[in-house]
Write an enzyme that holds these catalytic residues in place. Structure first.
Site, mmCIF file in Angstrom:
data_model
loop_
_atom_site.group_PDB
_atom_site.id
_atom_site.type_symbol
_atom_site.label_atom_id
_atom_site.label_comp_id
_atom_site.label_asym_id
_atom_site.label_seq_id
_atom_site.Cartn_x
_atom_site.Cartn_y
_atom_site.Cartn_z
ATOM 1 N N HIS A 16 -6.545 -43.480 -25.580
ATOM 2 C CA HIS A 16 -6.366 -44.523 -25.433
ATOM 3 C C HIS A 16 -5.907 -45.404 -24.164
ATOM 4 C CE1 HIS A 16 -5.488 -43.304 -29.378
ATOM 5 N NE2 HIS A 16 -5.487 -41.972 -28.936
ATOM 6 N N ARG A 154 -16.425 -48.777 -19.195
ATOM 7 C CA ARG A 154 -16.134 -48.769 -18.005
ATOM 8 C C ARG A 154 -18.099 -49.547 -17.207
ATOM 9 N NH1 ARG A 154 -13.387 -44.266 -16.106
ATOM 10 N NH2 ARG A 154 -14.606 -43.317 -17.557
ATOM 11 N N GLU A 254 -19.866 -42.401 -23.581
ATOM 12 C CA GLU A 254 -20.326 -42.201 -22.032
ATOM 13 C C GLU A 254 -21.505 -41.386 -21.848
ATOM 14 O OE1 GLU A 254 -16.173 -42.858 -19.575
ATOM 15 O OE2 GLU A 254 -16.978 -40.986 -19.766
#
EC number: 3.6.1.57
Length: 341
Positions: A16, A154, A254
């Protein structure tokens, strides 16, 4: 100013906070000011001094609703028309309705439990189609961000992918920031009992809230097991991975972006629907719910490792199914929509 209300602790996975950090980075990149509102010290540690934050005092706050007056004081003292991004499952429609009286409200929602009175709703999971979001929010002034184009990965993942090797050598093992089910320990014990470390090199990511670190260090001694406590560039590590083993959380996205054949397992109620998305059409291989002993998940995982090792074609087909599922620009898209509110 955009405020982010989230937390992480032994009960709440770090995913989170981490996805909020990713979105915060993009908001700052576009010139927005960001401030986190948190209660747990573990959350502050995850922020690592990179972001401004305000602690909610725990005294006299017995329920989540008790904190709303404090949040109202914080945001109104800094901006007249604030925006608040929420990221915790404990925040319900009543909580959000109270926030809406003084702020624009943005929230993730992959549970579809109730109508949420908010301004922007996000569900980037592949299984979002099993719920009728468009029906529930028809004729409502709520922006819906649905599907994997909004996965907030990211920036390090944007331009990278792993390389296919016919022979399996490197295997990634991860469960998330915490691990109250001791999933990593169960799986590693099974791997060692079958002497699989003699054939493969295991890269084990130990989350910062994991309570079994000392045990892992003893097990890894003289084994072909490498422990990682704080990986700054996960994408770079994943480039050398042939098979990944993960809980049904953010890491699956990912792995999908990096195109790594993946075995995954469930360890929380909120992960059950994820199984429907990533397990569909063998995008990834589901090993079961590790909370239930009768499913013998660790043993199933080792069987699936051997299966993928012996079937290079299966791994190639999994990689092909992952291609173009995620482009790595989801956080950027979310940030732009938050700014537009």
């Amino acid at each position: 100013m955009i405020f982010i209300r989230t937390d992480s602790n032994n009960e709440v996975a770090t995913g989170h906070v981490m996805r909020c950090i990713t979105i915060a980075d993009k908001l700052i990149k576009y010139g927005e000011k960001v401030k986190f509102i948190v209660k747990d010290v573990d959350t502050v540690n995850l922020l690592d001094g990179k972001f401004e934050y305000i602690n909610i005092p725990v005294d006299n706050i017995r329920t989540i609703y008790d904190e709303i007056l404090y949040i109202k004081y914080i945001v109104n003292s800094e901006q007249n028309a604030p925006k608040i991004l929420l990221d915790l499952y404990i925040f319900d429609a009543e909580y959000m309705h109270k926030l809406k009286t003084f702020a624009k409200v943005i929230s993730f929602d992959d549970m579809f439990n109730e109508y949420l009175p908010i301004d922007l709703l996000i569900n980037y999971n592949p299984h979002y189609t099993v719920y009728d979001y468009h029906g529930r929010y028809r004729n409502k002034n709520i922006k819906l961000l649905l599907g994997m184009k909004y996965v907030p990965l990211r920036e390090q993942f944007e331009k990278l992918s792993s390389k296919f090797h016919k022979d399996v050598k490197n295997i990634l093992l991860i469960s998330g920031g915490g691990d109250k089910e001791h999933a990593l320990l169960k799986i590693i014990n099974e791997i060692c009992n079958k002497n699989m470390d003699l054939k493969y090199k295991f890269h084990v990511i130990v989350g910062i809230l994991n309570e079994d670190v000392a045990i892992f260090e003893k097990i890894a001694d003289n084994k072909n097991i490498v422990l990682y406590n704080n990986v700054h560039n996960m994408a770079e590590l994943m480039q050398q991975i042939d098979i990944a083993i993960s809980a049904a959380g953010t890491v699956l996205f990912e792995c999908c972006k990096m195109q790594i054949p993946t075995i995954f397992y469930c360890m929380a109620d909120n992960q059950e629907d994820v199984v429907k998305g990533f397990g569909k059409d063998d995008l990834m291989l589901y090993a079961g719910d590790i909370r239930f002993i009768d499913q013998q998940v660790p043993a199933h995982i080792t069987q699936l490792i051997e299966y993928l090792d012996k079937n290079a074609l299966v791994r190639e087909e999994m990689i092909m199914r992952m291609q173009n599922k995620i482009d790595g620009k989801g956080a950027e898209r979310i940030a732009k929509e938050i700014i537009k509110l």
